[in-house]
Design a protein around this motif. Structure first.
Motif, mmCIF file in Angstrom:
data_model
loop_
_atom_site.group_PDB
_atom_site.id
_atom_site.type_symbol
_atom_site.label_atom_id
_atom_site.label_comp_id
_atom_site.label_asym_id
_atom_site.label_seq_id
_atom_site.Cartn_x
_atom_site.Cartn_y
_atom_site.Cartn_z
ATOM 1 N N GLN A 142 3.114 -10.667 5.022
ATOM 2 C CA GLN A 142 4.050 -9.081 4.782
ATOM 3 C C GLN A 142 2.994 -7.577 4.572
ATOM 4 O O GLN A 142 2.344 -7.753 3.731
ATOM 5 N N VAL A 143 3.823 -6.951 5.389
ATOM 6 C CA VAL A 143 3.381 -5.667 5.025
ATOM 7 C C VAL A 143 4.318 -4.539 4.284
ATOM 8 O O VAL A 143 4.968 -3.335 4.884
ATOM 9 N N ASN A 144 4.136 -3.815 3.538
ATOM 10 C CA ASN A 144 4.621 -3.254 2.282
ATOM 11 C C ASN A 144 3.819 -1.650 2.197
ATOM 12 O O ASN A 144 3.426 -2.251 1.657
ATOM 13 N N VAL A 145 4.967 -0.370 3.010
ATOM 14 C CA VAL A 145 4.362 0.295 2.627
ATOM 15 C C VAL A 145 5.307 1.600 1.925
ATOM 16 O O VAL A 145 6.446 1.555 2.448
ATOM 17 N N SER A 146 4.543 1.903 0.531
ATOM 18 C CA SER A 146 5.871 2.520 -0.186
ATOM 19 C C SER A 146 5.672 4.486 -0.278
ATOM 20 O O SER A 146 4.331 4.638 0.534
ATOM 21 N N SER A 147 6.464 5.287 -0.130
ATOM 22 C CA SER A 147 6.625 6.307 0.293
ATOM 23 C C SER A 147 6.966 6.543 -0.579
ATOM 24 O O SER A 147 6.460 6.142 -2.337
ATOM 25 N N ALA A 164 -8.222 -12.106 16.037
ATOM 26 C CA ALA A 164 -8.269 -10.805 16.123
ATOM 27 C C ALA A 164 -7.775 -10.302 15.388
ATOM 28 O O ALA A 164 -6.939 -10.332 14.427
ATOM 29 N N TYR A 165 -8.238 -8.741 15.017
ATOM 30 C CA TYR A 165 -7.954 -8.182 13.597
ATOM 31 C C TYR A 165 -6.916 -6.774 13.732
ATOM 32 O O TYR A 165 -6.283 -6.540 15.361
ATOM 33 N N LEU A 166 -6.323 -6.589 13.134
ATOM 34 C CA LEU A 166 -5.397 -4.950 13.656
ATOM 35 C C LEU A 166 -5.537 -4.379 12.596
ATOM 36 O O LEU A 166 -4.925 -4.572 11.180
ATOM 37 N N GLN A 167 -6.196 -2.846 12.647
ATOM 38 C CA GLN A 167 -6.911 -2.023 11.537
ATOM 39 C C GLN A 167 -5.497 -1.404 11.773
ATOM 40 O O GLN A 167 -5.374 -0.740 12.851
ATOM 41 N N MET A 168 -4.847 -0.555 10.423
ATOM 42 C CA MET A 168 -4.224 -0.459 10.081
ATOM 43 C C MET A 168 -4.095 0.772 9.890
ATOM 44 O O MET A 168 -4.298 0.952 8.326
ATOM 45 N N ASN A 169 -4.608 2.022 9.726
ATOM 46 C CA ASN A 169 -4.454 3.327 8.907
ATOM 47 C C ASN A 169 -3.440 4.638 8.920
ATOM 48 O O ASN A 169 -2.758 4.231 9.449
ATOM 49 N N ARG A 170 -3.705 4.948 8.190
ATOM 50 C CA ARG A 170 -2.322 6.098 7.751
ATOM 51 C C ARG A 170 -1.166 5.568 8.608
ATOM 52 O O ARG A 170 -0.471 6.171 8.853
ATOM 53 N N LEU A 171 -0.763 4.157 7.225
ATOM 54 C CA LEU A 171 0.788 4.143 6.991
ATOM 55 C C LEU A 171 1.376 4.197 6.437
ATOM 56 O O LEU A 171 1.652 5.645 5.614
ATOM 57 N N LYS A 172 2.080 4.774 7.288
ATOM 58 C CA LYS A 172 3.599 5.139 7.109
ATOM 59 C C LYS A 172 4.890 3.550 6.604
ATOM 60 O O LYS A 172 4.873 3.114 6.554
ATOM 61 N N VAL A 177 0.867 -1.202 -0.121
ATOM 62 C CA VAL A 177 0.135 -0.157 0.171
ATOM 63 C C VAL A 177 1.182 1.312 0.141
ATOM 64 O O VAL A 177 2.036 0.788 0.304
ATOM 65 N N GLN A 178 0.642 1.875 -0.550
ATOM 66 C CA GLN A 178 1.135 3.326 -0.462
ATOM 67 C C GLN A 178 0.841 3.989 0.325
ATOM 68 O O GLN A 178 0.065 4.345 1.558
ATOM 69 N N ALA A 179 1.676 5.132 0.896
ATOM 70 C CA ALA A 179 1.627 5.446 2.952
ATOM 71 C C ALA A 179 0.908 6.946 2.668
ATOM 72 O O ALA A 179 0.281 6.972 1.655
ATOM 73 N N GLY A 180 -0.244 6.950 4.045
ATOM 74 C CA GLY A 180 -1.317 7.443 3.872
ATOM 75 C C GLY A 180 -2.268 5.980 3.912
ATOM 76 O O GLY A 180 -4.069 6.764 4.624
#
Length: 126
Positions: A121-126, A79-87, A12-15
């Motif tokens: 795996q979680v990948n956050v691109s800036s 359980a879930y983990l909701q991740m918002n505004r990712l960096k 996902v992209q940052a944010g």
């Protein structure tokens, strides 16, 4: 014994946002803690968020407070983990784990947990 399976990782992209899920089977009790941890390349595994299986959040890392939410998912012992505004610094492999609260001195420490999932795996691109 417990078995944990994570799902929901991706790129996902940052944010942006992602939602991870963890389903646990086996000997699970309401006073067990389920935690989300992450590990970036070259870094130690760190605690992200922790909750009681029966409900009740016990820990958020400072770096995710206000952006991430842990909670019980629809299925039992999940359980879930909701991740918002990712960096970009949120990039890493995310694991869920279970441990017995009464045996822990530090709920955010990976060393306190007995059973682990395989990671997603979680990948956050800036």
């Amino acid at each position: 014994q417990a078995r944990l399976v994570e799902s929901g990782g991706g790129s996902v992209q940052a944010g942006g946002s992602l939602r991870l899920s963890c389903a646990a089977t086996g000997s699970i009790y309401n006073n067990n803690l389920m935690g989300w941890f992450r590990q970036a390349p070259g870094k130690q595994r760190e605690g992200v968020a922790v909750m009681f299986i029966g409900g009740g959040v016990t820990y958020y890392a400072d770096s995710v407070t206000g952006r991430f939410t842990i909670g019980p998912d629809n299925a039992k012992n999940s359980a879930y983990l909701q991740m918002n505004r990712l960096k970009s610094e949120d990039t890493g492999t995310y694991y869920c784990a279970i441990g017995r609260r009464e045996e822990m001195s530090q709920v955010s420490s990976p060393l306190e947990y007995n059973f682990w999932g395989q990671g997603t795996q979680v990948n956050v691109s800036s």
